[in-house]
Design a protein around this motif. Structure first.
Motif, mmCIF file in Angstrom:
data_model
loop_
_atom_site.group_PDB
_atom_site.id
_atom_site.type_symbol
_atom_site.label_atom_id
_atom_site.label_comp_id
_atom_site.label_asym_id
_atom_site.label_seq_id
_atom_site.Cartn_x
_atom_site.Cartn_y
_atom_site.Cartn_z
ATOM 1 N N GLY A 24 -41.174 -4.055 -1.563
ATOM 2 C CA GLY A 24 -40.203 -5.088 -1.889
ATOM 3 C C GLY A 24 -40.708 -5.966 -3.012
ATOM 4 N N GLY A 25 -39.836 -6.887 -3.450
ATOM 5 C CA GLY A 25 -40.171 -7.776 -4.555
ATOM 6 C C GLY A 25 -41.358 -8.684 -4.277
ATOM 7 N N ASP A 26 -41.651 -8.928 -2.998
ATOM 8 C CA ASP A 26 -42.765 -9.806 -2.664
ATOM 9 C C ASP A 26 -44.063 -9.033 -2.448
ATOM 10 N N GLY A 27 -44.068 -7.727 -2.758
ATOM 11 C CA GLY A 27 -45.265 -6.915 -2.602
ATOM 12 C C GLY A 27 -45.425 -6.341 -1.207
ATOM 13 N N GLU A 28 -44.547 -6.713 -0.279
ATOM 14 C CA GLU A 28 -44.616 -6.222 1.090
ATOM 15 C C GLU A 28 -43.938 -4.859 1.184
ATOM 16 N N ALA A 29 -44.505 -3.953 1.946
ATOM 17 C CA ALA A 29 -43.883 -2.651 2.134
ATOM 18 C C ALA A 29 -42.536 -2.833 2.807
ATOM 19 N N ALA A 30 -41.504 -2.160 2.284
ATOM 20 C CA ALA A 30 -40.162 -2.258 2.847
ATOM 21 C C ALA A 30 -40.091 -1.473 4.151
ATOM 22 N N GLN A 31 -39.177 -1.872 5.028
ATOM 23 C CA GLN A 31 -38.990 -1.186 6.297
ATOM 24 C C GLN A 31 -38.375 0.192 6.042
ATOM 25 N N ASP A 32 -38.975 1.221 6.591
ATOM 26 C CA ASP A 32 -38.442 2.579 6.501
ATOM 27 C C ASP A 32 -37.725 2.862 7.818
ATOM 28 N N ALA B 186 -34.267 -4.648 8.733
ATOM 29 C CA ALA B 186 -34.584 -5.445 7.544
ATOM 30 C C ALA B 186 -33.310 -5.614 6.726
ATOM 31 N N VAL B 187 -32.453 -6.513 7.181
ATOM 32 C CA VAL B 187 -31.163 -6.735 6.535
ATOM 33 C C VAL B 187 -31.010 -8.192 6.109
ATOM 34 N N ASP B 188 -30.165 -8.396 5.107
ATOM 35 C CA ASP B 188 -29.754 -9.734 4.681
ATOM 36 C C ASP B 188 -28.240 -9.754 4.783
ATOM 37 N N LEU B 189 -27.723 -10.455 5.787
ATOM 38 C CA LEU B 189 -26.286 -10.515 6.016
ATOM 39 C C LEU B 189 -25.701 -11.872 5.609
ATOM 40 N N GLY B 190 -26.467 -12.632 4.853
ATOM 41 C CA GLY B 190 -26.009 -13.948 4.443
ATOM 42 C C GLY B 190 -26.341 -14.999 5.484
ATOM 43 N N PHE B 191 -25.860 -14.820 6.703
ATOM 44 C CA PHE B 191 -26.145 -15.774 7.770
ATOM 45 C C PHE B 191 -27.501 -15.522 8.422
ATOM 46 N N LEU B 192 -28.136 -14.405 8.090
ATOM 47 C CA LEU B 192 -29.515 -14.128 8.512
ATOM 48 C C LEU B 192 -30.169 -13.236 7.469
ATOM 49 N N ASP B 193 -31.474 -13.382 7.339
ATOM 50 C CA ASP B 193 -32.238 -12.597 6.371
ATOM 51 C C ASP B 193 -33.508 -12.114 7.059
ATOM 52 N N HIS B 194 -33.508 -10.858 7.440
ATOM 53 C CA HIS B 194 -34.644 -10.248 8.154
ATOM 54 C C HIS B 194 -35.406 -9.271 7.271
ATOM 55 N N ARG B 195 -35.329 -9.447 5.962
ATOM 56 C CA ARG B 195 -35.957 -8.465 5.073
ATOM 57 C C ARG B 195 -37.476 -8.459 5.147
ATOM 58 N N SER B 196 -38.121 -9.560 5.453
ATOM 59 C CA SER B 196 -39.590 -9.555 5.476
ATOM 60 C C SER B 196 -40.112 -9.326 6.898
ATOM 61 N N LEU B 197 -41.245 -8.675 6.978
ATOM 62 C CA LEU B 197 -41.897 -8.453 8.271
ATOM 63 C C LEU B 197 -42.246 -9.782 8.928
ATOM 64 N N ALA B 198 -42.685 -10.752 8.156
ATOM 65 C CA ALA B 198 -43.031 -12.063 8.721
ATOM 66 C C ALA B 198 -41.819 -12.698 9.396
ATOM 67 N N THR B 199 -40.652 -12.576 8.784
ATOM 68 C CA THR B 199 -39.439 -13.133 9.373
ATOM 69 C C THR B 199 -39.066 -12.373 10.633
ATOM 70 N N ARG B 200 -39.126 -11.040 10.592
ATOM 71 C CA ARG B 200 -38.795 -10.250 11.788
ATOM 72 C C ARG B 200 -39.746 -10.585 12.936
ATOM 73 N N ARG B 201 -41.015 -10.760 12.629
ATOM 74 C CA ARG B 201 -41.998 -11.124 13.660
ATOM 75 C C ARG B 201 -41.660 -12.493 14.258
ATOM 76 N N ALA B 202 -41.321 -13.461 13.407
ATOM 77 C CA ALA B 202 -40.986 -14.815 13.870
ATOM 78 C C ALA B 202 -39.697 -14.813 14.700
ATOM 79 N N VAL B 203 -38.701 -14.051 14.266
ATOM 80 C CA VAL B 203 -37.435 -13.974 14.989
ATOM 81 C C VAL B 203 -37.642 -13.313 16.354
ATOM 82 N N CYS B 204 -38.446 -12.274 16.408
ATOM 83 C CA CYS B 204 -38.753 -11.618 17.687
ATOM 84 C C CYS B 204 -39.480 -12.582 18.626
ATOM 85 N N ALA B 205 -40.456 -13.309 18.099
ATOM 86 C CA ALA B 205 -41.204 -14.263 18.923
ATOM 87 C C ALA B 205 -40.278 -15.359 19.450
#
Length: 160
Positions: A29-37, A81-100
Protein backbone atom coordinates in the motif's frame (compact mmCIF):
# COMPACT_ATOMS: atom_id res chain seq x y z
CA UNK A 1 -5.84 -16.33 -7.20
CA UNK A 2 -9.53 -17.10 -7.77
CA UNK A 3 -11.24 -18.65 -4.76
CA UNK A 4 -14.56 -20.42 -4.65
CA UNK A 5 -15.96 -21.44 -1.29
CA UNK A 6 -18.50 -24.24 -1.28
CA UNK A 7 -21.14 -24.84 1.34
CA UNK A 8 -18.81 -27.37 2.95
CA UNK A 9 -16.20 -24.67 3.33
CA UNK A 10 -13.62 -26.15 0.98
CA UNK A 11 -11.83 -23.71 -1.27
CA UNK A 12 -10.28 -24.27 -4.64
CA UNK A 13 -7.74 -21.81 -5.99
CA UNK A 14 -6.80 -21.39 -9.61
CA UNK A 15 -3.02 -21.39 -10.06
CA UNK A 16 -1.42 -18.32 -11.62
CA UNK A 17 0.68 -19.64 -14.53
CA UNK A 18 2.93 -16.55 -14.38
CA UNK A 19 3.86 -17.09 -10.73
CA UNK A 20 6.52 -19.58 -9.64
CA UNK A 21 5.25 -22.46 -7.48
CA UNK A 22 5.10 -21.43 -3.85
CA UNK A 23 5.42 -17.70 -4.61
CA UNK A 24 2.99 -15.48 -2.74
CA UNK A 25 1.74 -12.20 -4.21
CA UNK A 26 2.28 -9.23 -1.92
CA UNK A 27 0.96 -5.83 -2.85
CA UNK A 28 2.30 -2.85 -0.95
CA UNK A 29 0.00 0.00 0.00
CA UNK A 30 0.88 3.68 -0.15
CA UNK A 31 2.08 3.63 3.45
CA UNK A 32 4.58 0.83 2.79
CA UNK A 33 2.40 -1.75 4.56
CA UNK A 34 1.69 -5.02 2.77
CA UNK A 35 -1.88 -4.99 1.42
CA UNK A 36 -4.36 -7.62 2.57
CA UNK A 37 -4.51 -10.58 0.18
CA UNK A 38 -8.13 -11.50 0.85
CA UNK A 39 -8.36 -14.48 -1.54
CA UNK A 40 -5.25 -16.02 0.04
CA UNK A 41 -6.59 -15.43 3.56
CA UNK A 42 -9.98 -16.94 2.69
CA UNK A 43 -8.32 -19.94 1.06
CA UNK A 44 -6.02 -20.53 4.05
CA UNK A 45 -8.69 -20.08 6.73
CA UNK A 46 -11.16 -22.27 4.83
CA UNK A 47 -8.84 -25.22 5.47
CA UNK A 48 -9.55 -27.07 8.75
CA UNK A 49 -5.79 -27.66 9.12
CA UNK A 50 -5.30 -23.93 9.79
CA UNK A 51 -6.88 -24.38 13.22
CA UNK A 52 -5.32 -25.91 16.33
CA UNK A 53 -8.64 -27.31 17.61
CA UNK A 54 -9.03 -29.54 14.49
CA UNK A 55 -12.55 -28.69 13.30
CA UNK A 56 -14.15 -31.27 11.03
CA UNK A 57 -15.05 -28.57 8.51
CA UNK A 58 -15.03 -24.82 8.01
CA UNK A 59 -18.01 -22.90 6.67
CA UNK A 60 -17.49 -19.40 5.32
CA UNK A 61 -19.87 -16.43 5.34
CA UNK A 62 -18.85 -13.20 3.66
CA UNK A 63 -20.34 -9.76 4.35
CA UNK A 64 -19.39 -6.37 2.92
CA UNK A 65 -17.08 -5.69 5.91
CA UNK A 66 -15.98 -9.12 7.19
CA UNK A 67 -15.48 -12.78 6.42
CA UNK A 68 -16.62 -15.25 9.08
CA UNK A 69 -15.11 -18.73 9.40
CA UNK A 70 -17.29 -21.21 11.31
CA UNK A 71 -14.72 -23.76 12.45
CA UNK A 72 -16.38 -26.30 14.71
CA UNK A 73 -17.12 -24.79 18.12
CA UNK A 74 -15.37 -21.51 17.27
CA UNK A 75 -15.97 -18.63 14.84
CA UNK A 76 -13.26 -16.33 13.48
CA UNK A 77 -14.09 -12.90 12.06
CA UNK A 78 -11.66 -11.38 9.58
CA UNK A 79 -12.14 -7.67 8.83
CA UNK A 80 -11.77 -6.84 5.13
CA UNK A 81 -9.31 -4.12 4.13
CA UNK A 82 -12.01 -1.83 2.79
CA UNK A 83 -12.75 1.90 2.79
CA UNK A 84 -16.51 2.43 2.68
CA UNK A 85 -16.43 6.10 3.61
CA UNK A 86 -18.04 5.55 7.00
CA UNK A 87 -15.21 3.14 7.93
CA UNK A 88 -11.66 2.65 6.72
CA UNK A 89 -10.08 -0.73 7.50
CA UNK A 90 -7.31 -0.58 4.91
CA UNK A 91 -4.42 -0.70 7.39
CA UNK A 92 -3.53 -3.67 9.56
CA UNK A 93 -3.15 -1.34 12.55
CA UNK A 94 -6.74 -0.15 12.11
CA UNK A 95 -8.08 -3.70 11.69
CA UNK A 96 -6.21 -4.76 14.84
CA UNK A 97 -7.62 -1.79 16.80
CA UNK A 98 -11.17 -2.39 15.53
CA UNK A 99 -10.97 -6.08 16.45
CA UNK A 100 -9.67 -5.23 19.94
CA UNK A 101 -12.48 -2.69 20.41
CA UNK A 102 -15.08 -5.25 19.28
CA UNK A 103 -13.82 -7.78 21.81
CA UNK A 104 -13.58 -5.20 24.60
CA UNK A 105 -17.08 -3.79 24.03
CA UNK A 106 -18.92 -7.04 23.33
CA UNK A 107 -17.21 -9.05 26.07
CA UNK A 108 -18.95 -6.83 28.62
CA UNK A 109 -22.31 -8.33 27.62
CA UNK A 110 -21.10 -11.70 26.31
CA UNK A 111 -17.88 -12.56 28.18
CA UNK A 112 -18.15 -16.26 27.38
CA UNK A 113 -18.46 -15.58 23.64
CA UNK A 114 -15.68 -13.11 22.79
CA UNK A 115 -12.35 -14.85 23.39
CA UNK A 116 -9.84 -12.36 21.97
CA UNK A 117 -7.89 -11.14 18.96
CA UNK A 118 -5.75 -13.81 17.30
CA UNK A 119 -2.95 -13.10 14.79
CA UNK A 120 -2.78 -14.72 11.37
CA UNK A 121 0.88 -15.45 10.72
CA UNK A 122 2.98 -16.34 7.70
CA UNK A 123 5.15 -19.28 8.63
CA UNK A 124 8.67 -19.95 7.33
CA UNK A 125 7.27 -22.37 4.71
CA UNK A 126 5.02 -19.58 3.33
CA UNK A 127 1.80 -20.98 4.75
CA UNK A 128 -0.68 -18.97 6.79
CA UNK A 129 -1.95 -20.12 10.16
CA UNK A 130 -3.63 -18.81 13.26
CA UNK A 131 -1.40 -17.77 16.14
CA UNK A 132 1.75 -19.22 14.63
CA UNK A 133 5.38 -18.21 15.09
CA UNK A 134 5.77 -16.23 11.85
CA UNK A 135 5.18 -12.62 10.93
CA UNK A 136 1.69 -11.25 11.60
CA UNK A 137 -0.14 -10.57 8.33
CA UNK A 138 -3.62 -9.93 9.75
CA UNK A 139 -5.82 -10.57 12.77
CA UNK A 140 -9.20 -12.15 13.54
CA UNK A 141 -11.70 -11.95 16.37
CA UNK A 142 -12.10 -15.37 17.99
CA UNK A 143 -15.56 -16.21 19.34
CA UNK A 144 -17.44 -19.16 20.73
CA UNK A 145 -19.98 -20.41 18.22
CA UNK A 146 -23.53 -19.88 19.39
CA UNK A 147 -26.11 -22.60 18.77
CA UNK A 148 -28.09 -22.15 15.54
CA UNK A 149 -31.31 -22.48 17.55
CA UNK A 150 -30.55 -19.13 19.19
CA UNK A 151 -30.06 -17.22 15.92
CA UNK A 152 -32.70 -14.68 14.95
CA UNK A 153 -33.45 -16.24 11.56
CA UNK A 154 -34.05 -19.65 13.18
CA UNK A 155 -36.27 -18.16 15.88
CA UNK A 156 -38.30 -16.21 13.32
CA UNK A 157 -38.69 -19.28 11.10
CA UNK A 158 -40.02 -21.17 14.14
CA UNK A 159 -42.19 -18.25 15.30
CA UNK A 160 -40.37 -18.09 18.66
Amino acid sequence: MDVTVTSQGHSHGAADPGRPAGAVPVAVGGDGEAAQDLPELISALSDPEAYRHDPERVDVLETHISVLFFAGKLVYKLKKAVDLGFLDHRSLATRRAVCAAEVRLNARLAPDVYRGVIPITRESDGSLCLDGDGDVVDVVVEMERLPASGMLDHRLDNRE
